[in-house]
Design a protein around this motif. Sequence first.
Motif, PDB file in Angstrom:
ATOM      1  N   GLU A   1       0.858  -1.186   0.000  1.00  0.00           N
ATOM      2  CA  GLU A   1       0.000   0.000   0.000  1.00  0.00           C
ATOM      3  C   GLU A   1       0.893   1.235   0.000  1.00  0.00           C
TER       4      GLU A   1
ATOM      5  N   SER B   1       1.923   4.460   1.744  1.00  0.00           N
ATOM      6  CA  SER B   1       1.809   4.982   3.094  1.00  0.00           C
ATOM      7  C   SER B   1       2.834   6.093   3.240  1.00  0.00           C
TER       8      SER B   1
ATOM      9  N   HIS C   1     -15.778  -0.356   7.478  1.00  0.00           N
ATOM     10  CA  HIS C   1     -16.472   0.870   7.905  1.00  0.00           C
ATOM     11  C   HIS C   1     -16.142   2.128   7.114  1.00  0.00           C
ATOM     12  N   HIS C   2     -15.100   2.115   6.282  1.00  0.00           N
ATOM     13  CA  HIS C   2     -14.836   3.286   5.424  1.00  0.00           C
ATOM     14  C   HIS C   2     -15.612   3.244   4.114  1.00  0.00           C
TER      15      HIS C   2
ATOM     16  N   ASP D   1      -7.312  -0.543  16.871  1.00  0.00           N
ATOM     17  CA  ASP D   1      -6.164   0.285  16.482  1.00  0.00           C
ATOM     18  C   ASP D   1      -6.052   1.535  17.356  1.00  0.00           C
TER      19      ASP D   1
ATOM     20  N   TYR E   1      -3.695  -3.112  14.013  1.00  0.00           N
ATOM     21  CA  TYR E   1      -2.539  -3.459  13.188  1.00  0.00           C
ATOM     22  C   TYR E   1      -1.299  -3.831  13.988  1.00  0.00           C
TER      23      TYR E   1
END
Length: 345
Positions: free
Chosen positions: A17, A19, A160-161, A286, A325
């Motif tokens: 990803e 980041s 949830h996003h 998290d 995470y």
Amino acid sequence: MITIASEDHRLHAPKGEFSFGEFVPPYENPRRVDSILARIAETRLGPVRPPERFGADLIRRVHNAPLLGFLETAWTQWQAQFGPDAPPALPLSWPVGGMRAIEPEGITGKFAFFALDASTAITPTSWAAVRSAVDVALSAQKLVAGGERAAFALCRPPGHHATPDNYGGYCFVNNAAVAAEAFRQAGAARVAVLDVDYHHGNGTQAIFYRRPDVMFASLHASPETTYPYFSGYADEIGEGPGEGFNANYPLRHGTAWNAYGAALDHALARIEGYGPDALVISLGVDTFEKDPISHLKLRSEDYIRIGEAIARLKRPTLFVMEGGYAIEELGLNTVNLLQGFEAKV
Ligand code: OKP
Ligand code: ZN
């Protein structure tokens, strides 16, 4: 407590990803589920069962057809453009401000159109994993609707996003929202979703923002500093018929148990006043002090207290896994919350 989990989550395991300017190994990876299952076994929390298969009806009530069409075919189209060794499928631009938000014809434009960020790669088998996570949520929901006091949906990827029209933040289909819809269909007049993930559940909020039949409450790091940045302020209270049924508790970086517990009590009092027939918990851990992408300061024992506080509402409760995470302590923190809940039932 019964856990529902599917092996098919492994079908979503992108190489990386973006980041903060780097392409890094994904924080959201299959080892997360391994950590949680290991702790469930160690603590004998209860049986772990595979999901049943469900159709797409409830998914279609939560997400619009263009997003679902994109998610199902994105990889095939990406590969058609980039060949058999196609790189991870990610967007690199977005329709910001007043630009023309028209779904482009080409696949690279479609990624820009549907994605929230460049952290959420799509692989050839991602869609199968996404569907398995929905099956996990709906199978656990069915147990609770059928009379179990609670159940744990060990969903991966999280949800949830994901909004009606966009995916991102490691999320594709909003598992918790689909489960809330399932409770409504099973006869619950009012459903409350409480989101304790570190990040604001912008997707769940968006899905129910204009509806009084599903209340959404969320504790999260403030959008002033934290992803998803453009959602999660305290003045977002719902709109139209949904006004008064959305409650956000943005927290500063560094928040530890005292302030967190006070906000949680406030959110739970709001939910109690709403009088839901069922409760869905978007369970992210998290918020943990050692989480690698987060800045709240909860300790492992604090998750027991969160579980206890949720149990005091005495509602049929579905736990749906979201983020977390710090792989090493992920199982411990998640199961601590579930055990805290069970101790008070
Ligand atoms: C998903 B869930 C680090 C930046 C973070 C996306 C965070 C998604 C969190 N790569 N970007 O709410 O835990
Ligand atoms: Zn999160």
